[in-house]
Design an enzyme around this catalytic site. Structure first.
Site, short mmCIF file in Angstrom:
data_model
loop_
_atom_site.label_atom_id
_atom_site.label_comp_id
_atom_site.label_asym_id
_atom_site.label_seq_id
_atom_site.Cartn_x
_atom_site.Cartn_y
_atom_site.Cartn_z
N GLY A 260 6.84 1.37 3.40
CA GLY A 260 8.04 1.55 2.58
C GLY A 260 7.84 1.30 1.08
O GLY A 260 8.74 0.82 0.40
N SER B 90 7.57 3.49 -1.42
CA SER B 90 8.41 4.32 -2.31
C SER B 90 9.85 3.82 -2.29
O SER B 90 10.51 3.79 -3.35
CB SER B 90 8.33 5.78 -1.91
OG SER B 90 8.64 5.94 -0.55
N ALA B 91 10.34 3.40 -1.13
CA ALA B 91 11.71 2.88 -1.06
C ALA B 91 11.84 1.62 -1.90
O ALA B 91 12.81 1.43 -2.63
CB ALA B 91 12.10 2.59 0.38
N ALA B 92 10.82 0.74 -1.84
CA ALA B 92 10.88 -0.52 -2.59
C ALA B 92 10.88 -0.24 -4.10
O ALA B 92 11.63 -0.88 -4.85
CB ALA B 92 9.71 -1.42 -2.21
N GLY C 172 2.19 5.01 0.77
CA GLY C 172 2.18 6.04 1.82
C GLY C 172 1.54 5.58 3.11
O GLY C 172 0.89 6.36 3.81
N ALA C 173 1.70 4.30 3.44
CA ALA C 173 1.00 3.75 4.60
C ALA C 173 1.96 3.25 5.66
O ALA C 173 1.56 2.59 6.60
CB ALA C 173 0.07 2.63 4.15
N ASP D 158 14.43 2.94 5.42
CA ASP D 158 13.58 2.24 4.45
C ASP D 158 14.38 1.66 3.29
O ASP D 158 14.18 0.52 2.88
CB ASP D 158 12.57 3.22 3.82
CG ASP D 158 11.41 3.51 4.74
OD1 ASP D 158 11.60 3.39 5.97
OD2 ASP D 158 10.33 3.83 4.22
N PRO E 299 0.83 -1.21 0.00
CA PRO E 299 0.00 0.00 0.00
C PRO E 299 0.86 1.26 0.00
O PRO E 299 1.92 1.29 0.63
CB PRO E 299 -0.80 -0.10 1.30
CG PRO E 299 -0.74 -1.52 1.71
CD PRO E 299 0.53 -2.09 1.14
O1 PMV Z 1 5.88 6.13 6.88
P1 PMV Z 1 7.21 5.96 6.23
O2 PMV Z 1 7.41 4.60 5.62
O3 PMV Z 1 7.53 7.10 5.29
O4 PMV Z 1 8.31 6.01 7.41
C1 PMV Z 1 8.73 7.22 7.99
C2 PMV Z 1 9.69 6.96 9.10
C3 PMV Z 1 10.19 8.21 9.81
O5 PMV Z 1 11.10 7.78 10.83
C4 PMV Z 1 9.07 8.97 10.47
C5 PMV Z 1 10.92 9.15 8.86
C6 PMV Z 1 12.24 8.60 8.33
O6 PMV Z 1 12.67 9.05 7.24
O7 PMV Z 1 12.88 7.76 8.98
#
Ligand code: PMV
Length: 327
Positions: free
Chosen positions: A118, A120-122, A114-115, A164, A112
């Protein structure tokens, strides 16, 4: 010949938000993957299509001098998704020293958006890996992780930790503290994810914690307490003490609530999991909405979450031992 790579999403066992201020964090890769297929074109254009995202599928085609995208879905959505893809391809061109390579790109993801898992990282990790291989240049997972981190930093205006991208590239459980990233041993962890169907703005939530820390010394004490908790968590992981990991997850969720990053839907899912017998439950990622992660070797948590109105989807997520890989 097209090149396809996949990379896993992740949950935070401990340490989100505090990691932004130099405390350690422990994300774990999960068996939900983004797959990216890249085919080199004989011109300098770019065509990207995506399907299986939480969003409806879309196609974007652009190139030439003005690089104006020809899109079939609303622009803000495209900008968000395309930012990562575009920056990932730029990293691949740079790595292969092929500044004007054009590509057809196909993205399929069961993470999913933005939930807190991760996504976008994947996509950045799998995209860099597939595009560099397509250009005849092989990067090791550490190099892919570093370039994917550069992508996140660019797209998120400098507000990103390495957590991530390193986790997605390497797989398994990892420990991240500033620029120090390492994989660590972990037992098979019985993760259950609950998803409220919403997405969050990581940058906004990070900015909220930053403001709180500046105003209240006990907010910075809370961030430091999360760091202490992560260090206890490392010992529990090394001892394979899953019950203690659960207790620490509950504690971590409480501290994240104090920092104002939980939400009613996340709290409802966390409590449903705990009452169903989970060993522990917490929000994962930036918070505000999105996902929680619980530890439960039995069916109780999944059943309870599927009956919780705030929960749109629940699934079991195995620890993904493998990070980025060729498909
Ligand atoms: O919700 P996500 O997967 O974007 O994770 C953010 C994690 C934070 O620690 C809040 C920010 C970061 O870049 O580590």
């Amino acid at each position: 010949m097209p090149s396809t790579s996949s990379a896993p999403g992740k949950v935070y066992l401990f340490g989100e938000h505090a990691v932004v201020y130099g405390e350690p964090a422990i994300p774990c890769a999960i068996e939900r993957r983004a797959r990216v297929t890249v085919t080199e074109r004989d011109d300098d254009r770019l065509r990207v299509s995506a399907s299986d995202l939480t969003l409806d599928g879309f196609t974007v085609e652009y190139g030439g001098v003005d690089r104006r995208p020809d899109v079939d879905v609303p622009t803000p959505l495209i900008e968000a998704a395309m930012g990562y893809v575009d920056a990932a391809l730029a990293e691949a061109r740079d790595a292969a020293d092929r500044p004007s390579a054009g590509f057809d790109v196909e993205i399929e993801s069961d993470i999913p958006l933005g939930a807190g898992l991760g996504s976008s990282a994947a996509v950045a990790v799998a995209g860099i890996d597939a595009a560099t291989r397509e250009l005849g240049c092989d990067l090791d997972p550490g190099e892919v992780a570093e370039r994917a981190y550069a992508v996140e930093r660019t797209v998120q205006d400098g507000q990103a930790s390495r957590a991530d991208t390193f986790c997605s590239a390497m797989g398994g459980a990892v420990r991240v503290e500033g620029a120090d990233c390492e994989t660590i041993d972990a037992p098979a962890l019985p993760f259950v994810v609950g998803y409220d169907g919403a997405s969050h703005d990581t940058g906004e939530l990070v900015a909220g914690v930053r403001a709180l820390r500046e105003e209240y010394s006990f907010a910075s004490d809370t961030v430091a307490a999360i760091g202490d908790l992560v260090r206890r968590g490392e010992a529990a992981l090394a001892d394979e003490d899953v019950a203690e990991l659960g207790r620490l997850m509950d504690f971590d969720h409480g501290l994240l609530c104090a920092l104002g990053v939980s939400a009613r839907s996340l709290d409802e899912m966390v409590w449903a999991a705990r009452e169903a017998g989970a060993l522990g439950a917490k929000l994962t990622g930036a918070g505000g909405g999105g996902c929680i992660v619980a530890l439960d070797p039995d069916d109780g948590t999944e059943t309870a979450l599927s009956l919780t109105p705030a929960c749109a989807e629940t699934f079991r997520a195995e620890l993904a031992r493998e990070g980025v890989r060729v498909e």
